[in-house]
Design a protein around this motif. Structure first.
Motif, mmCIF file in Angstrom:
data_model
loop_
_atom_site.group_PDB
_atom_site.id
_atom_site.type_symbol
_atom_site.label_atom_id
_atom_site.label_comp_id
_atom_site.label_asym_id
_atom_site.label_seq_id
_atom_site.Cartn_x
_atom_site.Cartn_y
_atom_site.Cartn_z
ATOM 1 N N ASP A 30 0.853 -1.193 0.000
ATOM 2 C CA ASP A 30 0.000 0.000 0.000
ATOM 3 C C ASP A 30 0.887 1.241 0.000
ATOM 4 O O ASP A 30 1.942 1.267 0.623
ATOM 5 N N VAL A 31 0.459 2.278 -0.714
ATOM 6 C CA VAL A 31 1.187 3.547 -0.759
ATOM 7 C C VAL A 31 0.346 4.565 0.001
ATOM 8 O O VAL A 31 -0.802 4.821 -0.351
ATOM 9 N N ILE A 32 0.930 5.129 1.076
ATOM 10 C CA ILE A 32 0.194 5.977 2.007
ATOM 11 C C ILE A 32 0.792 7.367 2.029
ATOM 12 O O ILE A 32 2.007 7.522 2.081
ATOM 13 N N GLY A 33 -0.071 8.381 2.011
ATOM 14 C CA GLY A 33 0.374 9.759 2.190
ATOM 15 C C GLY A 33 0.562 10.023 3.670
ATOM 16 O O GLY A 33 -0.391 9.956 4.454
ATOM 17 N N TYR A 34 1.804 10.287 4.085
ATOM 18 C CA TYR A 34 2.105 10.498 5.496
ATOM 19 C C TYR A 34 3.137 11.608 5.613
ATOM 20 O O TYR A 34 4.173 11.557 4.952
ATOM 21 N N GLU A 35 2.846 12.618 6.415
ATOM 22 C CA GLU A 35 3.709 13.779 6.617
ATOM 23 C C GLU A 35 4.077 14.445 5.289
ATOM 24 O O GLU A 35 5.209 14.850 5.070
ATOM 25 N N GLY A 36 3.124 14.522 4.371
ATOM 26 C CA GLY A 36 3.324 15.205 3.100
ATOM 27 C C GLY A 36 4.120 14.433 2.070
ATOM 28 O O GLY A 36 4.479 14.976 1.026
ATOM 29 N N VAL A 37 4.414 13.158 2.328
ATOM 30 C CA VAL A 37 5.207 12.330 1.417
ATOM 31 C C VAL A 37 4.459 11.013 1.183
ATOM 32 O O VAL A 37 3.860 10.463 2.099
ATOM 33 N N TRP A 38 4.514 10.497 -0.046
ATOM 34 C CA TRP A 38 3.945 9.184 -0.321
ATOM 35 C C TRP A 38 4.976 8.134 0.059
ATOM 36 O O TRP A 38 6.118 8.193 -0.390
ATOM 37 N N ARG A 39 4.587 7.183 0.899
ATOM 38 C CA ARG A 39 5.489 6.125 1.373
ATOM 39 C C ARG A 39 4.860 4.764 1.124
ATOM 40 O O ARG A 39 3.650 4.614 1.189
ATOM 41 N N THR A 40 5.693 3.770 0.893
ATOM 42 C CA THR A 40 5.232 2.416 0.590
ATOM 43 C C THR A 40 5.362 1.534 1.830
ATOM 44 O O THR A 40 6.402 1.527 2.482
ATOM 45 N N VAL A 41 4.298 0.796 2.129
ATOM 46 C CA VAL A 41 4.286 -0.098 3.286
ATOM 47 C C VAL A 41 5.101 -1.349 2.970
ATOM 48 O O VAL A 41 4.840 -2.039 1.991
ATOM 49 N N LYS A 42 6.097 -1.621 3.793
ATOM 50 C CA LYS A 42 6.892 -2.841 3.671
ATOM 51 C C LYS A 42 6.254 -3.950 4.494
ATOM 52 O O LYS A 42 6.146 -5.086 4.055
ATOM 53 N N GLU A 43 5.832 -3.606 5.713
ATOM 54 C CA GLU A 43 5.219 -4.569 6.628
ATOM 55 C C GLU A 43 4.271 -3.823 7.546
ATOM 56 O O GLU A 43 4.531 -2.685 7.921
ATOM 57 N N ALA A 44 3.168 -4.463 7.912
ATOM 58 C CA ALA A 44 2.235 -3.900 8.891
ATOM 59 C C ALA A 44 1.900 -4.990 9.897
ATOM 60 O O ALA A 44 1.666 -6.138 9.526
ATOM 61 N N ARG A 45 1.912 -4.620 11.176
ATOM 62 C CA ARG A 45 1.575 -5.579 12.226
ATOM 63 C C ARG A 45 0.768 -4.859 13.298
ATOM 64 O O ARG A 45 0.831 -3.647 13.418
ATOM 65 N N THR A 46 0.006 -5.611 14.060
ATOM 66 C CA THR A 46 -0.769 -5.008 15.141
ATOM 67 C C THR A 46 0.041 -5.030 16.433
ATOM 68 O O THR A 46 0.946 -5.847 16.605
ATOM 69 N N ASP A 47 -0.301 -4.114 17.317
ATOM 70 C CA ASP A 47 0.387 -3.980 18.594
ATOM 71 C C ASP A 47 -0.567 -3.259 19.541
ATOM 72 O O ASP A 47 -1.649 -2.836 19.150
ATOM 73 N N ARG A 48 -0.165 -3.093 20.774
ATOM 74 C CA ARG A 48 -0.927 -2.309 21.745
ATOM 75 C C ARG A 48 -0.440 -0.867 21.700
ATOM 76 O O ARG A 48 0.764 -0.622 21.664
ATOM 77 N N GLY A 49 -1.365 0.077 21.723
ATOM 78 C CA GLY A 49 -1.001 1.485 21.778
ATOM 79 C C GLY A 49 -0.612 1.877 23.191
ATOM 80 O O GLY A 49 -0.719 1.087 24.133
ATOM 81 N N PRO A 50 -0.166 3.130 23.373
ATOM 82 C CA PRO A 50 0.286 3.574 24.692
ATOM 83 C C PRO A 50 -0.817 3.548 25.757
ATOM 84 O O PRO A 50 -0.531 3.417 26.938
ATOM 85 N N MET A 51 -2.076 3.660 25.340
ATOM 86 C CA MET A 51 -3.188 3.639 26.290
ATOM 87 C C MET A 51 -3.874 2.273 26.331
ATOM 88 O O MET A 51 -4.937 2.123 26.899
ATOM 89 N N GLY A 52 -3.253 1.260 25.693
ATOM 90 C CA GLY A 52 -3.801 -0.093 25.726
ATOM 91 C C GLY A 52 -4.694 -0.449 24.568
ATOM 92 O O GLY A 52 -5.135 -1.584 24.451
ATOM 93 N N GLY A 53 -4.992 0.507 23.672
ATOM 94 C CA GLY A 53 -5.840 0.224 22.520
ATOM 95 C C GLY A 53 -5.064 -0.448 21.402
ATOM 96 O O GLY A 53 -3.835 -0.527 21.426
ATOM 97 N N LEU A 54 -5.785 -0.932 20.409
ATOM 98 C CA LEU A 54 -5.174 -1.587 19.265
ATOM 99 C C LEU A 54 -4.476 -0.553 18.383
ATOM 100 O O LEU A 54 -5.032 0.502 18.089
ATOM 101 N N ALA A 55 -3.249 -0.857 17.976
ATOM 102 C CA ALA A 55 -2.478 0.032 17.103
ATOM 103 C C ALA A 55 -1.914 -0.790 15.958
ATOM 104 O O ALA A 55 -1.807 -2.013 16.033
ATOM 105 N N VAL A 56 -1.559 -0.102 14.876
ATOM 106 C CA VAL A 56 -0.923 -0.725 13.722
ATOM 107 C C VAL A 56 0.462 -0.115 13.584
ATOM 108 O O VAL A 56 0.596 1.108 13.543
#
Length: 82
Positions: A30-56
């Motif tokens: 996937d190619v994502i616009g992030y911080e004004g630049v188009w970047r390509t996803v190499k890998e995506a995984r789930t994790d816990r966020g700082p407040m315990g919620g689901l994060a990617v």
């Protein structure tokens, strides 16, 4: 920003020029616009966020990683033809 009981601003009526995808559905290539630049996803995984919620956690082809809350909408574009 208004108070919690102020009226909500009107919803956007025009369509975005690029599609979006919920962060939890992002995958390699996937190619994502992030911080004004188009970047390509190499890998995506789930994790816990700082407040315990689901994060990617996204690892970029261009180097580095970024963490998104699972419900964030990310701006996508079609990958460039090789």
């Amino acid at each position: 920003m208004g108070g919690p009981f102020d009226p909500h601003p009107p919803r956007r009526r025009q369509r975005l020029s690029h599609p979006t995808k919920c962060a939890v559905l992002v995958g390699a290539g996937d190619v994502i616009g992030y911080e004004g630049v188009w970047r390509t996803v190499k890998e995506a995984r789930t994790d816990r966020g700082p407040m315990g919620g689901l994060a990617v956690v996204v690892t970029w082809e261009e180097g580095g990683t970024t963490r998104f809350p699972a419900g964030d909408e990310l701006l996508l574009k079609q990958p460039e033809p090789e």
